[in-house]
Design an enzyme around this catalytic site. Structure first.
Site, mmCIF file in Angstrom:
data_model
loop_
_atom_site.group_PDB
_atom_site.id
_atom_site.type_symbol
_atom_site.label_atom_id
_atom_site.label_comp_id
_atom_site.label_asym_id
_atom_site.label_seq_id
_atom_site.Cartn_x
_atom_site.Cartn_y
_atom_site.Cartn_z
ATOM 1 N N LYS A 135 37.404 84.398 42.288
ATOM 2 C CA LYS A 135 36.201 84.377 43.224
ATOM 3 C C LYS A 135 35.440 85.463 43.178
ATOM 4 O O LYS A 135 34.356 85.598 42.864
ATOM 5 C CB LYS A 135 36.445 84.015 44.619
ATOM 6 C CG LYS A 135 35.413 84.053 45.694
ATOM 7 C CD LYS A 135 35.615 83.738 47.114
ATOM 8 C CE LYS A 135 34.513 83.831 47.989
ATOM 9 N NZ LYS A 135 34.805 83.483 49.142
ATOM 10 N N HIS A 174 41.545 51.975 13.139
ATOM 11 C CA HIS A 174 40.239 52.068 13.888
ATOM 12 C C HIS A 174 40.396 51.450 15.248
ATOM 13 O O HIS A 174 39.682 50.611 15.705
ATOM 14 C CB HIS A 174 38.980 51.624 13.285
ATOM 15 C CG HIS A 174 38.708 52.277 11.919
ATOM 16 N ND1 HIS A 174 38.465 53.443 11.814
ATOM 17 C CD2 HIS A 174 38.669 51.804 10.613
ATOM 18 C CE1 HIS A 174 38.226 54.013 10.532
ATOM 19 N NE2 HIS A 174 38.248 52.861 10.009
#
Length: 525
Positions: free
Chosen positions: A138, A279
């Protein structure tokens, strides 16, 4: 803005590279503050260290659960040094600012994967580490946070050059927050797993959390202009847990197709089975008396598409199967083990990627699909329908052989993209129609592929004659069924539920075929 570091707090579980990094810090005049095992490791290396308890004037208590959770530490981490009042507070309370935090967390993920008990897992939930990490991240404007030993060199080099700059600190903070997010997601998943009502398939919580660690950067994504990386979730199993025994690094498409193949073969884990995927769609699924037979039957469903395919097996790869696979170009082979003889055969094909898994994946669990700005979460399609729950809708009952093929086809069709039509005969697919906008077109394509495969094998008669067919969803009109009948199928399995079911059933009765309705749909997008 470049920030000099005068004081660093080090508290790590993974001590890889710790001492050399700390030596570089000390060489720059940085004071080391540390805890527990980290402090001992540094002292044993002959480095000057201030214990956290000397800073807080308070001992570690509760088996180490409380040691860094103190204003003397967090005040030094969270002070905004651009504000006079914050600097005054530090001075008033005798708190020294901390410009660098080095922290990696208790290995909760490792404990989960090791099968540790609940009590041990609770004790492996880090509190102080995440608190320090979050505070430092932070306050990235003034503090650098390091959660990964891979960043030691970059941080040390920055300090040796005069200090950490804002861009580096912000990048480190982003990494720290991502690490915390993945860590907490693993804890949340474990908590959810141990508290979920067994009668509820998936409890869709208000907040969903997912995390994973990058295991590989891909050369590219689905296409060369797309970037990609592969992440593994804790305890995820499946393709993410596979060990690459040989071959080039996996591509994005290899992983996607491998996952589809492994998921499909898992539906046949009780049989000797082989799945070939191209595929993301299976172009062949078969059961055999041997693994080599299962593979060969799967390949013959669509030998053209099998070239360059991804293969998953339900049994350890053996020499005979390896020799058949090696006879044509194959991208990936995945199996739950392999014999030494099989490994020797595959080794002669260095471009084949061989992956071994400890076990086939579970059919249950969750699936996530990303969409713009969010994601969809659902349970996996583990939809098994016992024969007793199926309904024969036609006048003619299926024969014993047809029932066996219908059950096989119903398990197989759910792994094919919708709209899906599949023809099967003798516990093997003989024609697959996938991903068409029209169910009729899927039926036609599957029949055409079966005819082409039969020609390749030298059979004068199409393989759909005498087959059964499976449809992943109901027939909205009778034309799809009529296409299947024209292909020579003698029995059909489908969910039912169309407003025109009566018309479809009447068409089946008119053709003299059997039709079974499952009451369950298998859409796959």
């Amino acid at each position: 803005m470049t920030t000099m570091v005068r004081r660093a707090l080090l508290s790590v579980w993974d001590k890889t590279g710790l001492v050399p990094f700390a030596e570089r810090l000390v060489a720059q005049g940085v004071e080391l503050v540390s805890t527990g095992g980290t402090s001992r490791a540094l002292k044993e290396a002959g480095l000057p260290v201030t214990d956290v308890s000397d800073v807080t004037k308070f001992p570690e208590i509760m088996d180490g659960r409380v040691k860094t959770l103190h204003p003397g530490i967090h005040g030094g981490l969270l002070a905004d040094l651009s504000k006079d009042e914050h600097k005054a507070a530090l001075q008033a309370h005798g708190i020294g600012p901390i410009g660098l935090v080095v922290c990696n967390l208790y290995p909760f993920e490792n404990a989960v994967e090791s099968g540790a008990g609940a009590a041990d897992l609770v004790e492996t939930i880090d509190v102080g580490g995440p608190s320090m990490t979050r505070a430092a991240a932070k306050n990235f404007a003034h503090v650098a946070i390091v959660v990964d030993p891979a960043d030691y060199d970059a941080v040390a080099a920055a300090l040796e050059a005069g200090g950490t700059d804002l861009a580096l600190r912000r990048r480190l903070a982003a990494k720290a927050f991502a690490r915390l997010s993945a860590y907490d997601a693993t804890i949340a998943a474990w908590m959810d797993e141990t508290t979920r009502d067994d009668d509820v398939a998936i409890d869709h919580k208000v907040w969903a959390a997912f995390g994973g660690k990058r295991v590989a950067e891909m050369r590219y994504g689905e296409n060369p202009h797309q970037s990609a990386a592969f992440y593994r979730a804790t305890g995820g199993g499946g393709i993410a847990s596979a060990r690459i025994v040989q071959g080039k690094a996996l591509s994005y498409n290899n992983v996607a197709d491998g996952d589809a193949a492994l998921s499909a073969v898992a539906d046949f884990k009780d049989e000797v089975a082989a799945v070939i995927v191209k595929h993301a769609n299976p172009c062949g699924i078969a059961i055999g008396s041997s693994l080599a037979e299962a593979y060969e039957r799967a390949r013959m469903c669509d030998p053209v598409s099998a070239f360059g395919g991804v293969i998953a097996l339900s049994r350890p790869l053996d020499k005979d199967t390896a020799e058949k696979i090696a006879a044509i170009f194959t991208e990936v082979v995945i199996a739950p083990g392999a014999t030494d003889e099989a490994l020797a055969v595959v080794a002669a094909k260095p471009n084949v990627r061989l992956l071994l898994v400890d076990a086939l994946p579970e059919l249950s669990g969750t699936m996530v699909h990303t969409v713009g700005g969010g994601f969809l979460l659902q349970s996996k399609d583990d939809g098994f329908v016992p024969r007793s729950a199926m309904t024969v809708a036609t006048k003619r009952q299926p024969t014993v052989a047809e029932w066996a093929d219908l059950a096989f086809a119903w398990r197989a069709v759910k792994h094919i993209k919708s709209n899906a039509i599949l023809y099967a005969r003798g516990q093997a697919t003989v024609g697959v129609g996938a991903g068409q906008m029209s169910r009729v077109d899927s039926a036609r394509i599957a029949a055409w592929k079966a005819a082409e495969a039969a020609k390749t094998a030298g059979d004068a008669e199409t393989w759909t004659k005498g087959s059964v067919a499976a449809s992943d969803a109901f027939f909205p009109f009778a034309d799809g069924l009529e296409t299947i009948v024209a292909a020579g199928a003698t029995a059909v399995i489908q969910p039912g539920g169309s407003r025109r079911d009566d018309e479809v059933i009447a068409a089946a009765d008119a053709a003299g075929i059997a039709m079974v309705m499952t009451g369950m749909r298998h859409f796959r997008h």
